[in-house]
Motif scaffolding. Structure first.
Motif, PDB file in Angstrom:
ATOM      1  N   GLU A  54      -7.378  -5.390   6.345  1.00 43.01           N
ATOM      2  CA  GLU A  54      -7.722  -6.427   5.873  1.00 43.01           C
ATOM      3  C   GLU A  54      -8.921  -6.428   5.002  1.00 43.01           C
ATOM      4  O   GLU A  54      -8.803  -6.551   3.999  1.00 43.01           O
ATOM      5  CB  GLU A  54      -8.044  -6.705   7.732  1.00 43.01           C
ATOM      6  CG  GLU A  54      -6.562  -7.670   8.533  1.00 43.01           C
ATOM      7  CD  GLU A  54      -7.837  -7.906   9.492  1.00 43.01           C
ATOM      8  OE1 GLU A  54      -9.226  -8.006  10.146  1.00 43.01           O
ATOM      9  OE2 GLU A  54      -7.154  -8.520  10.911  1.00 43.01           O
ATOM     10  N   GLY A  88      -6.939  -3.765   1.841  1.00 41.85           N
ATOM     11  CA  GLY A  88      -5.992  -4.444   1.401  1.00 41.85           C
ATOM     12  C   GLY A  88      -5.168  -3.478   1.017  1.00 41.85           C
ATOM     13  O   GLY A  88      -3.906  -3.552   0.159  1.00 41.85           O
ATOM     14  N   ARG A  89      -4.704  -2.097   1.910  1.00 32.72           N
ATOM     15  CA  ARG A  89      -4.017  -0.930   1.219  1.00 32.72           C
ATOM     16  C   ARG A  89      -3.055  -1.309   2.803  1.00 32.72           C
ATOM     17  O   ARG A  89      -3.199  -1.557   4.470  1.00 32.72           O
ATOM     18  CB  ARG A  89      -4.609   0.014   1.617  1.00 32.72           C
ATOM     19  CG  ARG A  89      -5.320   0.023   0.548  1.00 32.72           C
ATOM     20  CD  ARG A  89      -4.554  -0.501  -0.826  1.00 32.72           C
ATOM     21  NE  ARG A  89      -5.290  -0.174  -2.589  1.00 32.72           N
ATOM     22  CZ  ARG A  89      -4.998  -0.365  -3.453  1.00 32.72           C
ATOM     23  NH1 ARG A  89      -3.351  -1.330  -3.321  1.00 32.72           N
ATOM     24  NH2 ARG A  89      -5.407  -0.648  -4.616  1.00 32.72           N
TER      25      ARG A  89
END
Length: 324
Positions: A253, A256-257
C-alpha cells in the motif's frame, strides 16, 4: 486470417510445432493467433534492436571522429587496439575496426550464439561504413575534454549496441571465453587486456597520451555501465519479522511494490529452537531503500532484514528501465 499471413506463420513461428494433422499441416485458430502474437513481439524487438544498434554506431563514430582520432587518444578493448594500431601505422581505422573484431565475431558464434554473432558482425560493419563515409566535426582540441567526452560517446555507443543485442567491441567475448577456459573472472581478463594495451600506448605514443587514454577508458566504461544497467540499481530485500502481515500490507500500500511470501522456520537460541514463520521478499530501487527501512522500523525495529543487489528485473510491479 489471410492465406499469405498463415503461410508466413506456418513457415516461421509454427515450422517446428507439432500439429493435429501433420500431413496437411493444419493449424488451429488458437495456434495461429498465438503465433501471430509471437511474430508481432519478434518484429517489435527487431525494430528496437535495429534502432539501438544504429544509435550506438553513430554515437561511437562521433566519439571516434569528433574527439579521439585527431588527438591520437585510445580506449581499452578491441576499439583501443584498433585506435593504437591506426595511430602507429596510419592504417585507416574503418579497416582496422573490421579486421581486429573478426576473431571476436567468430568467438562470439562459438561462445554465445549464431544470432549474436550475426548481429555483432552487422554492427561492426555498420560502424566501419559510417567511419569511412560520414564526416563529423572536430569538436575540441583540449586534451581533457577530448578524453572525457570521447570516452562518453564511445561508451554510449557500445552500451546502445549491447542493449540491441550486439557488441561493437569484442573484448568481452574474449573475456567470457578465457574465463570459462581458465576459471578466471571476466573482470580480471579485461583488466589484463587493458593493462597490455595502455602499456603499449605508453611505449609508442608517450606517457601523457597513455594517461589521457586511461581517462577515456574510465569515461567510456562508466557510460557503458550507465547505459546498460540504468540509473536505478535494484535491491532484493528479505524480511523476517513477527509482524509479517503488517509489513506486507505496508509494502503493497505505501511502497506500491509487490511482495512474495515464503513459508519458513526461524532457528534461534542455544538449543536451536525453531518456529514457523512467513518470510517476505520484495525488490525496490536503491532510491527507495531508505524509505522501506524507515517504514519497517516504524512497525518493528528489530526485524531481521537481508539486502542484496539485483542485476536486473522484468515484469511484476518494478518499473521498466528506459530503452529496455
Amino acid at each position: 486470417m489471410k492465406a499469405f499471413l498463415k503461410e508466413v506463420l506456418a513457415q516461421t513461428i509454427l515450422r517446428d510445432k507439432k500439429t493435429v494433422n501433420q500431413k496437411t499441416k493444419h493449424f488451429s485458430d488458437y495456434q495461429l493467433a498465438k503465433a501471430y502474437r509471437i511474430l508481432l513481439i519478434l518484429i517489435k524487438r527487431a525494430g528496437k534492436d535495429f534502432f539501438l544498434i544504429t544509435l550506438g554506431i553513430f554515437s561511437a563514430a562521433f566519439g571516434f571522429k569528433g574527439f579521439l582520432l585527431t588527438n591520437d587518444f585510445i580506449d581499452g578493448g578491441a576499439t583501443g587496439i584498433s585506435l593504437l594500431i591506426s595511430a602507429i601505422t596510419k592504417i585507416p581505422l574503418p579497416i582496422l575496426i573490421v579486421v581486429v573484431n573478426i576473431p571476436f565475431v567468430l568467438m562470439g558464434y562459438k561462445v554465445v550464439s549464431k544470432k549474436f554473432a550475426i548481429k555483432t558482425a552487422v554492427a561492426i560493419a555498420g560502424l566501419s561504413l559510417v567511419l569511412a563515409t560520414v564526416s563529423f566535426p572536430n569538436v575540441t582540441n583540449d586534451n581533457l575534454l577530448v578524453a572525457i567526452f570521447g570516452g562518453f560517446f564511445l561508451g554510449a555507443g557500445i552500451g546502445f549496441a549491447v542493449r540491441g543485442g550486439a557488441v561493437i567491441d569484442g573484448t568481452e567475448v574474449l573475456a567470457i571465453y578465457l574465463s570459462r577456459k581458465f576459471g578466471t573472472t571476466i573482470g580480471d581478463v579485461i583488466i589484463v587486456i587493458n593493462v597490455i594495451i595502455f602499456s603499449t600506448a605508453a611505449y609508442f605514443l608517450g606517457i601523457e597520451v597513455a594517461l589521457y587514454s586511461m581517462i577515456t577508458y574510465l569515461s567510456a566504461s562508466k557510460t557503458l555501465d550507465f547505459i546498460v544497467e540504468g540509473i536505478d540499481e535494484y535491491i532484493g530485500v528479505t524480511i523476517i519479522s513477527s509482524n509479517n502481515e503488517e509489513i506486507r500490507q505496508m509494502i503493497i500500500e505505501k511502497m506500491g511494490r509487490g511482495v512474495t511470501v515464503y513459508s519458513g522456520k526461524k532457528g534461534y537460541g542455544k538449543r536451536g529452537e525453531t518456529k514457523e514463520t512467513d518470510i517476505l521478499y520484495t525488490v525496490v530501487t536503491r532510491l527507495e531503500l531508505n524509505r522501506l527501512n524507515t517504514e519497517i522500523e516504524k512497525i518493528e525495529p528489530n526485524a531481521f532484514i537481508v539486502m542484496n543487489s539485483v542485476k536486473d528485473t522484468k515484469g511484476g510491479m518494478i518499473k521498466k528501465r528506459p530503452l529496455h
